[in-house]
Design an enzyme around this catalytic site. Structure first.
Site, PDB file in Angstrom:
ATOM      1  N   HIS A 111       0.819  -1.210   0.000  1.00 53.80           N
ATOM      2  CA  HIS A 111       0.000   0.000   0.000  1.00 53.80           C
ATOM      3  C   HIS A 111       0.855   1.262   0.000  1.00 53.80           C
ATOM      4  CE1 HIS A 111      -3.783  -1.957   0.195  1.00 53.80           C
ATOM      5  NE2 HIS A 111      -3.646  -2.447   1.417  1.00 53.80           N
TER       6      HIS A 111
ATOM      7  N   CYS B 286       0.362   2.305  -5.423  1.00 54.25           N
ATOM      8  CA  CYS B 286      -0.495   3.309  -6.038  1.00 54.25           C
ATOM      9  C   CYS B 286       0.148   4.698  -5.952  1.00 54.25           C
ATOM     10  CB  CYS B 286      -1.859   3.324  -5.351  1.00 54.25           C
ATOM     11  SG  CYS B 286      -2.799   1.800  -5.592  1.00 54.25           S
TER      12      CYS B 286
END
Length: 233
Positions: free
Chosen positions: A154, A211
């Site tokens: 993440h 991301c």
């Protein structure tokens, strides 16, 4: 003068303001609890990996006992238990199964000293897995195999420090088989549909995926890619 209305409006506003403060505090507490849980999972994974390595090293120096004979189908192949059909399961049971099925030992550990990162690597990139550490991307090379090893985590967790990583800096991939050092050769930003970055390569490589932007409300629209190649012994 609408004194009564003014007082009522002021009281309503204070109540609304108080509700906002309570909601904000609740979100902060929830975020803090999640970060604490993630840190505890990271520490547990690193400790578990260290124990596995120590056990493996001890076993490799001990005399080898005779190999046991395992009953199985023709050719000695072990029977693999298939994934259960969870179509009729309750949401609670599915969540519980997901937690239990990912509560396994890490495949290895990724260390990047320059950004103070030490994260256990698990199989797959499910949400529960990435809450515990980083995950090997399905279809990419295994950690101890040649080729392109894809690892995801993440952007607001374990891989947020990648924003400070620079070309030329080193990382280390630790597995039961040993440690291998890599040097960052490329940093780029791509679209989520660009899978070429994790395509097989003729030479060994590590590709880190997260991301992007690192600070973004909602689902980040792009992907941040770090490519690293082995450092010759």
């Amino acid at each position: 003068m609408n004194t009564t209305q003014d007082v009522a409006g002021s009281t309503a506003w204070r109540k609304f303001e108080r509700l906002l403060w309570i909601a904000g505090l609740g979100l902060l507490l929830a975020y803090g609890a999640l970060r604490l849980w993630s840190h505890q999972q990271q520490e547990a994974g690193l400790e578990q990996f260290a124990t596995l390595r120590a056990t493996q090293q001890a076993a490799s120096t001990a005399p080898s006992p005779p190999a046991p004979v395992t009953a199985g189908p023709v050719g000695g192949t072990l029977l693999v238990t298939p994934e259960p059909d969870r179509t009729l399961w309750s949401a609670q049971r599915i969540r519980a199964y997901a937690v239990a099925s990912t509560a396994t030992a890490p495949l290895g550990v990724l260390r990047i000293p320059s950004i103070k990162l030490a994260v256990p690597i698990y199989e797959g990139t499910g949400e529960t897995t990435l809450d515990r550490g980083a995950g090997r991307i399905a279809g990419t090379a295994q950690l101890d195999a040649a080729g392109n090893i894809g690892i995801a985590a993440h952007r607001d967790g374990f891989f947020r420090g990648l924003k400070d990583l620079r070309v030329g800096e080193e990382m280390m991939l630790q597995t039961i088989a040993g440690d291998r050092r890599y040097r960052v050769t490329k940093l780029l930003i791509t679209s989520p549909t660009d899978v070429s970055v994790i395509a097989p390569t003729a030479t060994p490589a590590i590709t880190l995926v997260t991301c992007y932007p690192f600070y973004f409300v909602g689902s980040a629209p792009q992907r941040y890619i770090v490519r690293a190649e082995p450092i010759a012994p």
